[in-house]
Design an enzyme around this catalytic site. Structure first.
Site, mmCIF file in Angstrom:
data_model
loop_
_atom_site.group_PDB
_atom_site.id
_atom_site.type_symbol
_atom_site.label_atom_id
_atom_site.label_comp_id
_atom_site.label_asym_id
_atom_site.label_seq_id
_atom_site.Cartn_x
_atom_site.Cartn_y
_atom_site.Cartn_z
ATOM 1 N N HIS A 160 9.532 -18.826 49.863
ATOM 2 C CA HIS A 160 9.255 -18.525 48.462
ATOM 3 C C HIS A 160 8.402 -17.266 48.355
ATOM 4 C CE1 HIS A 160 10.811 -22.327 46.865
ATOM 5 N NE2 HIS A 160 10.300 -22.882 47.941
ATOM 6 N N THR A 208 19.432 -24.379 48.393
ATOM 7 C CA THR A 208 19.935 -25.366 49.351
ATOM 8 C C THR A 208 21.440 -25.208 49.537
ATOM 9 O OG1 THR A 208 18.160 -26.874 48.742
ATOM 10 C CG2 THR A 208 20.046 -27.830 49.900
ATOM 11 N N SER A 240 18.264 -27.901 35.531
ATOM 12 C CA SER A 240 18.295 -28.580 36.814
ATOM 13 C C SER A 240 16.943 -29.221 37.124
ATOM 14 C CB SER A 240 18.668 -27.579 37.918
ATOM 15 O OG SER A 240 18.700 -28.213 39.165
#
Length: 140
Positions: free
Chosen positions: A70, A14, A101
């Site tokens: 992906h 992102t 994360s």
């Protein structure tokens, strides 16, 4: 076209999407969510599918076209025209950082995450490749 390809969740894609968007738009900060500016190739209109009518066809998007995926590199569509060949950015991250994360992301949902284990247990599951098919994944 630009494809973002990454193998797993929480690799920083992102951030890279936003950086590339700003590069191509003279530093402009868009008010539109990044998810709306990039098509997810797996959910795209490469093929007609029931239920996908609300998304714009990939070929109708203005150039340059930005995509996120992906999928492994070898299954991404490749242009036959060398001059118009797509550009590929592969985003990778230290697996430990990605796991940390992911852990904090899951913890941010509190009881709704249905995960009540320790970091050690989460890391063990992550290393074994378990727990990646979360209900959140179904939304991607």
């Amino acid at each position: 076209m630009i494809y973002f390809i990454h193998h797993d969740l929480f690799t920083g894609t992102t951030w890279v999407q936003e950086i590339v968007w700003q590069i191509f738009h003279n530093g402009e900060v868009s008010k539109e969510k990044v998810e709306c500016r990039y098509s997810h190739l797996e959910k795209s209109q490469l093929f007609e599918r029931t239920g996908d009518a609300r998304q714009a066809a990939l070929t109708s998007r203005p150039s340059p076209r930005f995509f996120k995926s992906h999928l492994p590199y070898h299954v991404i569509p490749i242009s036959n025209n060398e001059a118009n060949r797509s550009k590929y950015l592969y985003v990778a991250r230290n697996p430990k950082d990605a796991a940390v994360s992911f852990y904090h992301f899951v913890q941010s949902f509190g009881p709704a995450s249905h995960f009540h284990g320790t970091w050690e247990f989460f890391a063990k599951m992550f290393l074994e490749g378990k727990g990646k098919e979360t209900s959140w994944d179904a939304c991607n």
